[in-house]
Enzyme design. Sequence first.
Site, PDB file in Angstrom:
ATOM      1  N   ALA A   1      23.269  30.245  39.167  1.00  0.00           N
ATOM      2  CA  ALA A   1      22.163  29.876  38.113  1.00  0.00           C
ATOM      3  C   ALA A   1      20.970  29.600  38.817  1.00  0.00           C
ATOM      4  O   ALA A   1      20.647  29.746  39.884  1.00  0.00           O
ATOM      5  CB  ALA A   1      22.922  28.479  37.847  1.00  0.00           C
TER       6      ALA A   1
ATOM      7  N   ASP B   1      31.915  15.106  46.712  1.00  0.00           N
ATOM      8  CA  ASP B   1      30.860  16.180  47.342  1.00  0.00           C
ATOM      9  C   ASP B   1      29.566  15.346  47.883  1.00  0.00           C
ATOM     10  O   ASP B   1      28.577  15.989  47.460  1.00  0.00           O
ATOM     11  CB  ASP B   1      30.653  17.395  46.681  1.00  0.00           C
ATOM     12  CG  ASP B   1      30.150  18.649  47.338  1.00  0.00           C
ATOM     13  OD1 ASP B   1      30.235  18.408  48.623  1.00  0.00           O
ATOM     14  OD2 ASP B   1      29.305  19.459  46.837  1.00  0.00           O
TER      15      ASP B   1
ATOM     16  N   LEU C   1      12.163  26.535  39.648  1.00  0.00           N
ATOM     17  CA  LEU C   1      12.274  25.391  40.606  1.00  0.00           C
ATOM     18  C   LEU C   1      13.144  26.143  41.679  1.00  0.00           C
ATOM     19  O   LEU C   1      13.083  25.562  43.005  1.00  0.00           O
ATOM     20  CB  LEU C   1      12.905  24.256  39.983  1.00  0.00           C
ATOM     21  CG  LEU C   1      11.942  23.431  39.187  1.00  0.00           C
ATOM     22  CD1 LEU C   1      12.627  22.066  38.446  1.00  0.00           C
ATOM     23  CD2 LEU C   1      10.688  23.061  39.897  1.00  0.00           C
ATOM     24  N   GLY C   2      14.139  26.764  41.182  1.00  0.00           N
ATOM     25  CA  GLY C   2      15.027  27.321  42.505  1.00  0.00           C
ATOM     26  C   GLY C   2      16.072  28.031  41.783  1.00  0.00           C
ATOM     27  O   GLY C   2      16.299  28.315  40.510  1.00  0.00           O
TER      28      GLY C   2
END
Length: 447
Positions: free
Chosen positions: A41, A153, A35-36
Amino acid sequence: MEPRLQQPQPPTAPPSPSPRPVPTILGKYQLTRLLGRGSFAKVYLARSLIDGATVAVKVIDKAKTVDAAMEPRIVREIDAMRRLQDHPNILKIHEVMASKTKIHLVVEFAAGGELFSKINRRGKMPENTARRLFQQLVSALRFCHRNGVAHRDLKPQNLLLDGEGNLKVSDFGLSALPEHLKNGLLHTACGTPAYTAPEILRRSGGYDGSKADAWSCGLILFVLLAGHLPFDDSNIAAMCKVISRRDFRIPDWISKPARFVIHRLLDPNPGTRMSLESLFNNSWFKKSLKPEPEETVFGFGSGTYKNGFKNLHDGCCNKGSGVNAFDIISMSSGLDLRGLFETTSYRNKERRFTSSEKVEVVLEKVKEVGGGLGFRIEVGKNGAIGLGKGKVGLVFEVYEIVQDELLVVALKVVEGGLEFDELHWDDWKDGLKDVVLSWYNDDLSSL
């Protein structure tokens, strides 16, 4: 001249089919596609081999995270998500698995992707849509704050959407837990400047994490309704001056009630800034607001329990090996997550002990002691136990960390911490002694 006869050519063999890729199996999950990826990671789409459910798997390379900045972020992300499992608008963590070189976080799959991408594609949103997402964000953040967690965040890149368009708060790597407080305040500057509260940017002292999150919520509401940021963050010093003067324009198409909420949340003075709790009394915010899930001593829901204990790392170790995911992680240099299971400091609201008894024996003992002390006992459908008496609310969670050999039991004081410490702690400690091997770091008295 007669033409030459051509030698007959052997028939061309059909191309051999390319071999099918071997599926990647991780525990009880099959990774299906990437996915990415980030600097340390990768995130994969995966399918459960047990029930076919779709999940996301974040694969963290330990070799790339062993530095002063990334190690605490990973620990915080796991710890915060572990504490916040039961809210429908917070991304759920299902399991933690590990090898000597990788950490695998199995989390809920948000099929709708980032809210940031949706805003980039479509720009501003209709007010009803923006309000619904804002309501879900505020509900999730209120739950975080009630559990002692400040996100710090918040931005559209860290807000995901599921397949039905519901919001999921994610990325707790910069979150603050109760043990990070000093004199009741936070002191670390962090976050993305465009969405960060001015008291953090000024670095002039401690700040209230819930008030800082409220500021970020105001920024996000502005972006949802306007399609752009109210401030230019290319020059932080200049942006701070603009913020301190409230020198920004709210577009005319935003309704007056919504403008009021934005104006109150984007108050540069945290002392007078609107709190997220007070939003639930605001008429614009409450419009079409879905009822909150009923809170009990268990929180918003029952969590993921099996046979009465919550287990976040099923499949991370071999049956009977006596080694769990956190032991494996600490075998090589760098990241060590054992602290997630060994700390008891939760602003004096959590105690932990080990036990060699069976899960059923421990839970029966908890009910016996609680009943004898006059606590109302609430047993969830999943086997977890909540207890209440007066202003005190308790939840017991049991983690099986060594198969059939060792448990870690968490006694969480979800309401009335001071009264519990003064009136009940010694009685509970004495009552449970038959099932306790040892208490972790008891900070009230030496054992």
